[in-house]
Enzyme design. Sequence first.
Site, PDB file in Angstrom:
ATOM      1  N   GLN A 100      99.423  29.939  55.206  1.00 27.72           N
ATOM      2  CA  GLN A 100      99.828  28.526  55.219  1.00 27.72           C
ATOM      3  C   GLN A 100      98.864  27.716  56.089  1.00 27.72           C
ATOM      4  O   GLN A 100      98.939  26.506  56.144  1.00 27.72           O
ATOM      5  CB  GLN A 100     101.243  28.388  55.791  1.00 27.72           C
ATOM      6  N   VAL A 102      95.434  26.097  57.696  1.00 28.24           N
ATOM      7  CA  VAL A 102      94.334  25.327  57.104  1.00 28.24           C
ATOM      8  C   VAL A 102      93.063  25.466  57.949  1.00 28.24           C
ATOM      9  O   VAL A 102      92.142  24.668  57.829  1.00 28.24           O
ATOM     10  CB  VAL A 102      94.733  23.834  56.966  1.00 28.24           C
ATOM     11  N   HIS A 118      98.036  25.767  51.714  1.00 29.61           N
ATOM     12  CA  HIS A 118      98.106  24.362  52.162  1.00 29.61           C
ATOM     13  C   HIS A 118      96.729  23.733  52.324  1.00 29.61           C
ATOM     14  O   HIS A 118      96.592  22.700  52.980  1.00 29.61           O
ATOM     15  CB  HIS A 118      98.907  24.280  53.473  1.00 29.61           C
ATOM     16  N   CYS A 129      86.292  10.117  43.176  1.00 28.45           N
ATOM     17  CA  CYS A 129      85.640  10.961  42.154  1.00 28.45           C
ATOM     18  C   CYS A 129      86.075  12.426  42.250  1.00 28.45           C
ATOM     19  O   CYS A 129      85.725  13.246  41.423  1.00 28.45           O
ATOM     20  CB  CYS A 129      84.110  10.863  42.299  1.00 28.45           C
ATOM     21  N   SER A 188     107.400  30.316  61.109  1.00 27.89           N
ATOM     22  CA  SER A 188     108.841  30.052  61.243  1.00 27.89           C
ATOM     23  C   SER A 188     109.504  30.203  59.877  1.00 27.89           C
ATOM     24  O   SER A 188     110.710  30.409  59.786  1.00 27.89           O
ATOM     25  CB  SER A 188     109.042  28.614  61.755  1.00 27.89           C
ATOM     26  N   ASN A 212     106.613  38.330  65.208  1.00 26.48           N
ATOM     27  CA  ASN A 212     106.830  37.006  65.794  1.00 26.48           C
ATOM     28  C   ASN A 212     107.498  37.211  67.151  1.00 26.48           C
ATOM     29  O   ASN A 212     108.447  37.986  67.251  1.00 26.48           O
ATOM     30  CB  ASN A 212     107.759  36.203  64.858  1.00 26.48           C
TER      31      ASN A 212
HETATM   32  N1  APR Z   1     101.849  35.316  67.653  1.00 28.77           N
HETATM   33  C1  APR Z   1     102.710  35.336  66.600  1.00 28.77           C
HETATM   34  N2  APR Z   1     103.569  34.326  66.316  1.00 28.77           N
HETATM   35  C2  APR Z   1     103.553  33.263  67.146  1.00 28.77           C
HETATM   36  C3  APR Z   1     102.693  33.159  68.267  1.00 28.77           C
HETATM   37  C4  APR Z   1     101.818  34.251  68.510  1.00 28.77           C
HETATM   38  N3  APR Z   1     100.976  34.258  69.559  1.00 28.77           N
HETATM   39  N4  APR Z   1     102.939  31.969  68.884  1.00 28.77           N
HETATM   40  C5  APR Z   1     103.904  31.351  68.169  1.00 28.77           C
HETATM   41  N5  APR Z   1     104.285  32.130  67.143  1.00 28.77           N
HETATM   42  C6  APR Z   1     105.282  31.863  66.102  1.00 28.77           C
HETATM   43  C7  APR Z   1     106.405  30.948  66.510  1.00 28.77           C
HETATM   44  O1  APR Z   1     107.470  31.705  67.089  1.00 28.77           O
HETATM   45  C8  APR Z   1     106.806  30.353  65.162  1.00 28.77           C
HETATM   46  O2  APR Z   1     107.813  31.157  64.526  1.00 28.77           O
HETATM   47  O3  APR Z   1     104.608  31.193  65.074  1.00 28.77           O
HETATM   48  C9  APR Z   1     105.542  30.401  64.353  1.00 28.77           C
HETATM   49  C10 APR Z   1     104.919  29.037  64.127  1.00 28.77           C
HETATM   50  O4  APR Z   1     105.819  28.308  63.344  1.00 28.77           O
HETATM   51  P1  APR Z   1     105.420  26.833  62.860  1.00 28.77           P
HETATM   52  O5  APR Z   1     104.871  26.091  64.025  1.00 28.77           O
HETATM   53  O6  APR Z   1     106.598  26.297  62.117  1.00 28.77           O
HETATM   54  O7  APR Z   1     104.194  27.066  61.877  1.00 28.77           O
HETATM   55  P2  APR Z   1     104.269  27.556  60.374  1.00 28.77           P
HETATM   56  O8  APR Z   1     105.354  28.551  60.181  1.00 28.77           O
HETATM   57  O9  APR Z   1     102.903  27.949  59.992  1.00 28.77           O
HETATM   58  O10 APR Z   1     104.663  26.181  59.620  1.00 28.77           O
HETATM   59  C11 APR Z   1     104.688  26.220  58.222  1.00 28.77           C
HETATM   60  O11 APR Z   1     104.834  23.810  58.210  1.00 28.77           O
HETATM   61  O12 APR Z   1     104.160  21.819  59.142  1.00 28.77           O
HETATM   62  C12 APR Z   1     103.993  22.658  58.054  1.00 28.77           C
HETATM   63  O13 APR Z   1     102.056  22.803  56.743  1.00 28.77           O
HETATM   64  C13 APR Z   1     102.566  23.145  57.988  1.00 28.77           C
HETATM   65  O14 APR Z   1     101.773  25.288  57.214  1.00 28.77           O
HETATM   66  C14 APR Z   1     102.682  24.662  58.105  1.00 28.77           C
HETATM   67  C15 APR Z   1     104.123  24.928  57.703  1.00 28.77           C
END
Ligand code: APR
Length: 245
Positions: A100, A102, A118, A129, A188, A212
């Site tokens: 997910q 970028v 994404h 274009c 998440s 996680n």
């Molecule tokens: N190692 C593993 N996991 C981690 C770490 C780490 N060092 N630090 C944080 N996390 C976990 C957090 O506990 C959380 O569950 O990474 C997750 C990040 O979650 P989000 O911030 O929601 O990111 P993501 O799941 O990628 O969001 C999905 O939401 O905003 C949109 O397009 C955006 O692609 C993104 C999508």
Amino acid sequence: MEAVWESARILANSRLAVAFKGAGISAESGIPTFRGKDGLWSRFDPRDLATPEAFNRDPRLVWEWYSWRIERVLAAKPNKAHRLLARLEDSGVLKAVITQNVDGLHRRAGSRRVLELHGNVLRARCTRCGSKLEWREKPSNLPPSCPRCGGVLRPDVVWFGEPLDTSILEEAFGLARRSDVMIIIGTSGAVDPAGLLPLAAKESGATLINVNPEPNRYSGVADIELRMRAVEFAERLSRALGIDV
Ligand code: APR
């Protein structure tokens, strides 16, 4: 930790293992996540920065934010977790990384089959274009214009309210449904349709390994729950598999 050894055994015996990633895998490369205590959405409102309406309303503001993110991404380096996935692909264990993110760090770590659900913040596309370009450094004049037709460029990412690329999404669901193991790292699971991929894999009988430090959408569904950071997981799993990362 025996759960990591169990994960190593499952991966070594897998037929079609895939990885599903989120922002957490790049957190230890210095790229902020979106949710959680100091996530991007706790400091910025996505409706002002990551929607087509926001871009049409104020393209310069949106580009100021993406220019900052491009700078962060260009300065970041792949970490051991990115490298582990590339090594697992080299060894034939992992068939694809579905991300997910970028930030393009999987490709920079050496992964070849990467599905960027994404988009990629280092790519821009012309709103007139449609041509695309890659940033080697952060764009200077904002909003940047297309070198071909002079139209306004936009980040080549999927914004809230926009559809994902259907061919990439179909390939991702096809892989999830055919997989017998899915490693979920650093997400998440808050955003669909991407967040449905592990559930599709589970429905098709795949073993889910959820990495996680916090509980997430897949806790309780996953077969193995590893409450640890991505780099710690990479260090332990690579030791168990006897590979260098
Ligand atoms: N190692 C593993 N996991 C981690 C770490 C780490 N060092 N630090 C944080 N996390 C976990 C957090 O506990 C959380 O569950 O990474 C997750 C990040 O979650 P989000 O911030 O929601 O990111 P993501 O799941 O990628 O969001 C999905 O939401 O905003 C949109 O397009 C955006 O692609 C993104 C999508």
